[in-house]
Write an enzyme that holds these catalytic residues in place. Structure first.
Site, PDB file in Angstrom:
ATOM      1  N   CYS A 217     -12.373   2.312  16.448  1.00 21.89           N
ATOM      2  CA  CYS A 217     -11.052   1.479  16.492  1.00 21.89           C
ATOM      3  C   CYS A 217     -10.377   1.756  17.568  1.00 21.89           C
ATOM      4  O   CYS A 217      -9.560   0.615  18.052  1.00 21.89           O
ATOM      5  CB  CYS A 217     -10.539   1.653  15.088  1.00 21.89           C
ATOM      6  N   MET A 218     -10.190   2.778  18.215  1.00 25.74           N
ATOM      7  CA  MET A 218      -9.242   3.006  19.317  1.00 25.74           C
ATOM      8  C   MET A 218      -9.707   3.371  20.675  1.00 25.74           C
ATOM      9  O   MET A 218      -8.945   3.381  21.722  1.00 25.74           O
ATOM     10  CB  MET A 218      -8.107   4.113  18.967  1.00 25.74           C
TER      11      MET A 218
ATOM     12  N   GLY B  74      -4.819   1.624  13.715  1.00 24.46           N
ATOM     13  CA  GLY B  74      -5.213   1.465  12.564  1.00 24.46           C
ATOM     14  C   GLY B  74      -5.211   2.528  11.577  1.00 24.46           C
ATOM     15  O   GLY B  74      -5.069   2.341  10.276  1.00 24.46           O
ATOM     16  N   GLN B  75      -5.331   3.607  12.064  1.00 24.67           N
ATOM     17  CA  GLN B  75      -5.054   4.851  11.194  1.00 24.67           C
ATOM     18  C   GLN B  75      -3.982   5.740  11.320  1.00 24.67           C
ATOM     19  O   GLN B  75      -3.151   5.695  12.529  1.00 24.67           O
ATOM     20  CB  GLN B  75      -6.309   5.701  11.713  1.00 24.67           C
TER      21      GLN B  75
ATOM     22  N   LYS C 107       0.934  -1.191  -0.073  1.00 25.69           N
ATOM     23  CA  LYS C 107      -0.103  -0.061   0.015  1.00 25.69           C
ATOM     24  C   LYS C 107       0.856   1.291  -0.100  1.00 25.69           C
ATOM     25  O   LYS C 107       0.677   2.137  -0.695  1.00 25.69           O
ATOM     26  CB  LYS C 107      -1.000  -0.193   1.354  1.00 25.69           C
TER      27      LYS C 107
ATOM     28  N   MET D  90      -7.456  -4.488  16.599  1.00 30.15           N
ATOM     29  CA  MET D  90      -8.889  -4.676  16.524  1.00 30.15           C
ATOM     30  C   MET D  90      -9.647  -5.797  17.218  1.00 30.15           C
ATOM     31  O   MET D  90     -10.784  -5.505  17.815  1.00 30.15           O
ATOM     32  CB  MET D  90      -9.605  -4.285  15.013  1.00 30.15           C
TER      33      MET D  90
END
Lengths: 226, 80, 773
Positions: free
Chosen positions: C179-180, C400-401, C90, C363
Site C-alpha cells: 500500500c505505501m 491506510g494503516q 469504525k 491507494m
C-alpha cells in the site's frame, strides 16, 4: 475645565486606537496564525447552545406516533454515546448531507416512515455516513461477547444534591451531543426537559464525570499543622 | 431470602396496568421486552413467607394471564 | 462482608434474570429486552484512557472507556488535533473488535492436517526449533518474516533487529509494501527523504483540495469532514479526480473522471498548462529544483526473474518542456477521457498564485504499475508552482494503516531498509549494528525479497519458513490462487500470529494467539508523522501474547537473548527508547516517551520541545541550513522534478475480457474485515462484498441489483452479488469490488504486476469479463 476636556478626548482617542488595533491584530492573527488550532471542532460548545428549531418542537411532532424510551435508545447503539445506526432505508451514493437533514435538521413527524424523526444534534456535520450506517442484515458474521454497559443512573433521575437543585449530568458528553436532541419532545420520553426554552443547559447542569487521569484530586494543605 | 424469576403474560391491552401494579410492589424488579407483550419479573424477598405472599399477590392480579416460574435461588445458594 | 453479600445478591438476581431472558428468547425468537445485558456500573469505575485508533492511517485520538477490566465505550479525544473529538463509525465501535466469540486464545499446532491446542511455551519452542532447523539445513535466507503497518513500533523494531541484526537475513517485509511502497519511493526519488512535508493542519489553510483517485468520504472520513467543515466556513473547493463516481464525487464541488492509468498523462498535461501559462514559480524552481529523467519502458514485474534498476539522468528545464509537448490537453483528452477544459481548469487551480492547494492521494496513485512515477508527477505540479512545505500548500500522501508510517516506513521493516538508511550502505549498517549491539558483519549488505518476490520464493521453495504477523495475506495478495497453493506446499512451515481465524491461519502450521491494540502497550505513527503512545488497558484473553513478546521469546530460544535485554513488563517503552537513538537529530528526532504519554501524539521532527509541522521550510523547520526552502534529503538541497511519461498498464481490457476491474474498501470495513466483521454494527451495515456495475451496462447485460454475477479474469473466477446504482457507480467498461470479504476472494482475479521501482502491486487495474449467472 478645558484641560479636562482635552485629556478626556485624548483618552478617548487612545482607547479607540487600542480597540481598532486590537481588532485588526486579532483578525490577522485569526487568518495567519498557524499555532492556533481551529476550535470549532475542538470544544463541546454544541451541547451548551442548540439550534432554534427545537423550540417549536411541540408543534411539529405527531403525538400519536411512537416515542423513544431508553430501551429504544439502546436498541440501535452499541453503548451510551455511540453513534446510532440508521433504522430505515438509505440511499448509498451520497454522504448524507441534505438528504438526511431534510428530516433530521428540524425533526418531527415524517409521513413516509410514520414516525417522529429525531433531531440531529450536530447539523453542521455533512458526512453522515462517516458514523451512521444502515442495518442490512440481522445475522452476525461471528458471535460476540460484547456487552452493553450502561450507567444505571443515566436512566433514573436520582442525581440531585438537594430536593430543589438542578440534577447533574449523569452521562458522558461527547462533542456531537446537543442536550435537547434527547431531552426534548422528540427525544426520550422519560428524560424530557420541562424548560426547553432555556438553552444554556450547562449554566445549571454540570457533568458528574471528570477526566480521571487529567489531574489529581485537589487537596488544600491545612492552615495549621497539628 | 430467596430470589426468583418469572415470565409474565399480561391480558391483552392490560400490559401497562399490570406493569404499574407490579412495579408498585417493593421487592419486584421488572425487565420489559420492547417488541413483545411479555416481561420478566424478578422477586427478591426477605423470607420464604414473603416470597409466597408476593407470588400470591401477582398471580391474583386480574390483568395477568399467566405467570411462569423460570428459576429460583434459595438462601443457601445465595450465600454460598 | 456486607458488601460482598450484597454483590452476591446482585449477581444472583442477574442470573435469575438472564435465565428468564433465555427461556423467553426460546419462546419468542427475536425478542428484545429493555434492560438486557445492561450491567450497572457506578461512575467511579468508568475510566477514560487515550489511544490512537486501531484502524486506518489517519490516526484519530480516541478515549476508551474502561470498566471492570473491559472496554465499554469510545469517544473521540477532543485534545487530539487530528480529529478534534470526532471519530468515524469504525473508531466508535473499535473496541467491539476485542470481544468476538471466536477470538484466538490458545496456540494451535497443525498435526496431520488438524489443529490441536497446545500451550504457548510448547508452540514457541516448536517455532524456534523449526526456525533453527531451517537455517541449519537451507541457510539463513530460507526463513522470513512478513509483518504489517499494523505492527506497533516496538513489534516491528524487534522483528527487524532479530532478523537483520541477529539471524542475518534481509527476509523481512511488511504488507505496507502493498500500500505505501510507491509513496516511499516517490518521496525518496523526489526529495531523498520519506514522508509528507506538511501536516493535517494544511486543511485549515488551503483553498483548493484535489483528490487523486481517493474516495476520502469513505476511506479517510475524519479528514474529509475537516474539509467539509472548512468549506462551510471559508468556501474552499474540493475536486474529485477519480475513475469512478463515489460518495466523495457526489460531495465534491467538481467530479472529474479519467480512464484507468491515464492519470499519468493528465498530470503531465497539467504541468504543460502551468508552464504554457507562465504559472511557474520561477524563483522557487531555480533555487530549489533540478530536473531528471529515468529509464522508460520499465516493465511490470510479471515474471519471477524480473529485475529493475532506475538510472537517473540530469536534464534541464528546456528538455522537460520539450518532453511535455506530448501532453497537450487536447491530445491527452483523447485517451484519458478527461475533457481538455477540465485539465485546464485543474491546472488553473494549481497555477493561481492566490490559491493554496492541497493534493490528497492514497491507494489510487500508489497501487499503480507506475506508482512511483505517479507520486513524482504530483510533486512536479507542486514544485513547479512552489506550492509545497508551507501552511495550506501540500502534496499529501495519505496512508491506510495505523502505523504504516510509524513502523513499516520509519522502523524500516523492508528487505532493503534499516531503521535509518539502507542495508546496502556500509555506514548505515555500522550505525545500526552499534545501536543494536550486534557484530556489523551480521547484517547482510544485499536486499533479498520484496513482498511479491517473497511469496514467489515461498512458492518456488527457496523460502521454507515464513512467520506472518498482524496481517492476512491469503486475502490480500494479488493473483492469490498461485500464492495460496505455494504456501500450502509440502516442506513449507507457516507461523501465523493473529487475533481471529482467517484464511491465512487456515494455511498455518502454527497459530499463535496475539494480544491486540489496547491489550498491550505500544506506539503507532500516522500519516502526518505523528507518533502516538498508548498504555496497556486490558488483559489479553487466554494465552494471547503481544507480537513483540512472541518475537522476544523466540529470540531467547534461538540464543539471541543477550541482544534483547529488556524487562518483561516494560519492554515496549525500553525498545522505543533504544529505537529513537536511530533518528536523533533535527531532521527526524522523535518525541520522548514522557511527552507522548501526556499529549495526544506528537509530530516529528521534534526539536527543542516543539514539533516541526512543515519540513524543508526554514520558517518552520530548524533543520534547514539555508533561508527559504531547503530540501535537505538530497545532498544538494534540491528537490527533483521528474520527466515521467505515460505508459500502458500490464493488462488492459480486450474483446475477451472487456472490463476493467478495480478493487478497494468501504467505510464500514477495514482491510480484510477480520476485525470489523466481528463488530456487529459494521457487519450488519455491509454483510458481504459485491460487484458494482455501470447501470447502463447492467441493463444491457440483463443484470439487476442483487443478481448473481460471475466475474472472470485470466487468473480466477468468482460469483457474487451485483450492486447497481447503490454506493458507487463505475463508468462504462469498469467494475468495482471491495476486497474485505473472505468469502469472495477478489484477489484470486487481480494481477500480480507491480511498479518496478517500488515493487508495489497494482490492485486497481486488470481485465475481467462479466456474466449473469
Amino acid at each position: 475645565m478645558k484641560r479636562l476636556k482635552i485629556i478626556s478626548f485624548v483618552v478617548f482617542l487612545m482607547i479607540a486606537a487600542v480597540i481598532i488595533i486590537g481588532r485588526s491584530i486579532k483578525a490577522t492573527y485569526e487568518k495567519t496564525s498557524i499555532d492556533e488550532n481551529d476550535k470549532s471542532l475542538n470544544s463541546e460548545h454544541d451541547s451548551i447552545l442548540l439550534h432554534v428549531n427545537i423550540l417549536d418542537v411541540n408543534n411539529i411532532i405527531d403525538k400519536n406516533a411512537r416515542f423513544k424510551n431508553t430501551a429504544k435508545y439502546f436498541s440501535n447503539r452499541a453503548y451510551e454515546g455511540a453513534p446510532p445506526t440508521v433504522p430505515h432505508e438509505v440511499e448509498g451514493t451520497q454522504i448524507g448531507g441534505k438528504a438526511c437533514l431534510k428530516c433530521h435538521e428540524t425533526g418531527g413527524y415524517v409521513d413516509k416512515f410514520k414516525a417522529n424523526a429525531p433531531i440531529v444534534p450536530h447539523p453542521n456535520f455533512e458526512n453522515c455516513i462517516q458514523c451512521h450506517v444502515p442495518v442490512n442484515t440481522k445475522n452476525e458474521f461471528k458471535d460476540s461477547n460484547w456487552e452493553l454497559v450502561t450507567n444505571k443512573s443515566s436512566s433514573e433521575i436520582t442525581n440531585q444534591a438537594l430536593l430543589t437543585s438542578p440534577p447533574v449530568i449523569p452521562h458522558t458528553i461527547t462533542k456531537t451531543d446537543d442536550c435537547l436532541s434527547c431531552h426534548s419532545g422528540l427525544g426520550i420520553k422519560k428524560v424530557r426537559v420541562t424548560h426547553p426554552e432555556r438553552t444554556n443547559c450547562r449554566q445549571c447542569h454540570v457533568p458528574k464525570y471528570t477526566q480521571k487521569d487529567e489531574q489529581d484530586e485537589f487537596i488544600r494543605k491545612p492552615l495549621v499543622n497539628n | 431470602m430467596p430470589i426468583k424469576s418469572y415470565i409474565a403474560y399480561p391480558v391483552d391491552g392490560k400490559r401497562n396496568e399490570l406493569i404499574m401494579k407490579i412495579k408498585a410492589l417493593d421487592s419486584c424488579e421488572l425487565n420489559l421486552a420492547i417488541n413483545e407483550e411479555i416481561f420478566i419479573v424478578v422477586t427478591d424477598t426477605f423470607s420464604e413467607d414473603e416470597d409466597k405472599m408476593i407470588y400470591e399477590t401477582i398471580v391474583n392480579m386480574p390483568e395477568l394471564k399467566h405467570l411462569t416460574l423460570v428459576s429460583g435461588f434459595s438462601d443457601e445458594e445465595i450465600s454460598n | 462482608m456486607f458488601t460482598q453479600n450484597l454483590n452476591r445478591r446482585v449477581f444472583v438476581k442477574k442470573m435469575a434474570t438472564s435465565a428468564a431472558v433465555v427461556s423467553a428468547v426460546s419462546l419468542f425468537p427475536g425478542i428484545v429486552f429493555a434492560e438486557e445485558q445492561q450491567v450497572n456500573l457506578t461512575e467511579d469505575n468508568l475510566n477514560w484512557k487515550k489511544a490512537p485508533c486501531r484502524f486506518c492511517g489517519v490516526g484519530c485520538g480516541l478515549l476508551i472507556g474502561i470498566s471492570n477490566g473491559k472496554a465499554v465505550a469510545v469517544k473521540g479525544d477532543p485534545r487530539s488535533s487530528v480529529n478534534k473529538g470526532l471519530a468515524c463509525v469504525k473508531g466508535y465501535h473499535s473496541v467491539m473488535a476485542l470481544y468476538g466469540k471466536d477470538r484466538l486464545k490458545k496456540p494451535l499446532v497443525k498435526k496431520n492436517g488438524v489443529f490441536v491446542e497446545t500451550s504457548m511455551k510448547e508452540a514457541l519452542d516448536l517455532v524456534a526449533s523449526k526456525m533453527s532447523e531451517t537455517i541449519k539445513n537451507h541457510g539463513k535466507d530460507a526463513v522470513s518474516i512478513y509483518g504489517s503497518g499494523q505492527w506497533a513500533i516496538p513489534d516491528g523494531y524487534i522483528a527487524s533487529k532479530l532478523f537483520k541484526g541477529c539471524i542475518g537475513t534481509n527476509n523481512i517485509e511488511a504488507n505496507a509494501r502493498l500500500c505505501m511502497a510507491s509513496a516511499v519511493t516517490g518521496f525518496m526519488t523526489s526529495f531523498g527523504m520519506d514522508e509528507p512535508m506538511g501536516c493535517y493542519e494544511d486543511i485549515d489553510y488551503a483553498n483548493v483540495f484535489v483528490l487523486w483517485g481517493n474516495n476520502m468520504a469513505e476511506m479517510h472520513p475524519v479528514l474529509f469532514s475537516r474539509m467539509l467543515d472548512q468549506r462551510q466556513k471559508r468556501g474552499i473547493k474540493i475536486i474529485d479526480f477519480a475513475t469512478r463516481t463515489t460518495r466523495t464525487s457526489n460531495a465534491a464541488d467538481k467530479s472529474i473522471l479519467f480512464k484507468p492509468q491515464t492519470d499519468l498523462a493528465v498530470a503531465n498535461a497539467i504541468c504543460y498548462e502551468i508552464i504554457k501559462n507562465n504559472w511557474v514559480n520561477k524563483n522557487f524552481v531555480e533555487t530549489n529544483c533540478k530536473f531528471q529523467k529515468g529509464k522508460t519502458n520499465i516493465g511490470h514485474g510479471l515474471t519471477d526473474d524480473f529485475k529493475f534498476k532506475d538510472e537517473p539522468e540530469q536534464i534541464d528545464f528546456d528538455a522537460f518542456k520539450v518532453f511535455l509537448e506530448d501532453y497537450i490537453p487536447e491530445k491527452v483528452e483523447k485517451y484519458s477521457g478527461v475533457a481538455a477544459r477540465d485539465i485546464k481548469y485543474m491546472a488553473a487551480l494549481y497555477g493561481d498564485p492566490n490559491k493554496k492547494v492541497v493534493s490528497f492521494w492514497c491507494m489510487g496513485p500508489n497501487q499503480h504499475t507506475r506508482g512511483t512515477w505517479m507520486n513524482n508527477l504530483i510533486y512536479n505540479i507542486h514544485l513547479l508552482t512552489g506550492k509545497i512545505s508551507s501552511p495550506g500548500n501540500s502534496p499529501f500522501s495519505l496512508t491506510g494503516q495505523p502505523s504504516a508510517c510509524g513502523t513499516a516506513r520509519e522502523v524500516g521493516t523492508f528487505t532493503h531498509k534499516l531503521p535509518k538508511g539502507l542495508v546496502a550502505n556500509e555506514k548505515d549498517r555500522a550505525f545500526a549494528a552499534k545501536i543494536w549491539g550486534v557484530p556489523v558483519e551480521n547484517i547482510p549488505d544485499k536486499p533479498t525479497h520484496h513482498t511479491m518476490s517473497m511469496f514467489r520464493a515461498l512458492d518456488r521453495g527457496e523460502i521454507k519458513f515464513m512467520w506472518i504477523q498482524v496481517t492476512n495475506p491469503m486475502v490480500t495478495i494479488p493473483n492469490l490462487n498461485r500464492y495460496r497453493k505455494g504456501a500450502e506446499k509440502e516442506g513449507r512451515f507457516i507461523v501465523v500470529s493473529d487475533v481471529y481465524p482467517t484464511p491465512t491461519t487456515d494455511v498455518a502450521d502454527v497459530i499463535l494467539p496475539s494480544a491486540m491494540w489496547i491489550e498491550k502497550t505500544g506506539l503507532f505513527g500516522n500519516s502526518e508523522r505523528r507518533t502516538q503512545f498508548w498504555e496497556q488497558m486490558l488483559t489479553p484473553p487466554g494465552e494471547a501474547m503481544d507480537d513483540g513478546k512472541q518475537l522476544l521469546e523466540v529470540a531467547e530460544r534461538l540464543g539471541y537473548g543477550k541482544y534483547f535485554q529488556y524487562s518483561k513488563e516494560n519492554y515496549a517503552e525500553e525498545v522505543y527508547n533504544e529505537y529513537t537513538q536511530f533518528h536523533a537529530g533535527k531532521k527526524h528526532g522523535m518525541a520522548p516517551l514522557e511527552v507522548l504519554k501526556k499529549e495526544a501524539g506528537m509530530i516529528w521532527p521534534f526539536v527543542d520541545g516543539k514539533p516541526t509541522k512543515w519540513r524543508f521550510n526554514s520558517k518552520y523547520d530548524p533543520a534547514c541550513e539555508k533561508e527559504g526552502f531547503h530540501f535537505y534529503g538530497n545532498e544538494d538541497g534540491k528537490a527533483v522534478i521528474w520527466q515521467r511519461p505515460y505508459e500502458a498498464p500490464a493488462e488492459s481490457p480486450d474483446s475477451e475480457y472487456p472490463f476493467w476491474l478495480n478493487t478497494g474498501r468501504v467505510v464500514e470495513h477495514w482491510h480484510t474485515g477480520s476485525m470489523t466483521r466481528r463488530i456487529s454494527v459494521l457487519h450488519k451495515a455491509v454483510p458481504n462484498s459485491y460487484v458494482e456495475l455501470n447501470p447502463e451496462e447492467a441493463k444491457e447485460l440483463g443484470i439487476k441489483n442483487r443478481d448473481r454475477v460471475r466475474i472472470t479474469s485470466r487468473r480466477g473466477t468468482i460469483v457474487m452479488l451485483a450492486s447497481v446504482n447503490e454506493r458507487g457507480v463505475p463508468p462504462r467498461g469498469q467494475v468495482f469490488v471491495p476486497f474485505f470479504d473472505e468469502h469472495f476472494l477478489i484477489n484470486e482475479l487481480t494481477l500480480d504486476s507491480y511498479c518496478p521501482i517500488s515493487n508495489e502491486p497494482d490492485y486497481k487495474k486488470c481485465a475481467v469479463k462479466i456474466e449473469k449467472v
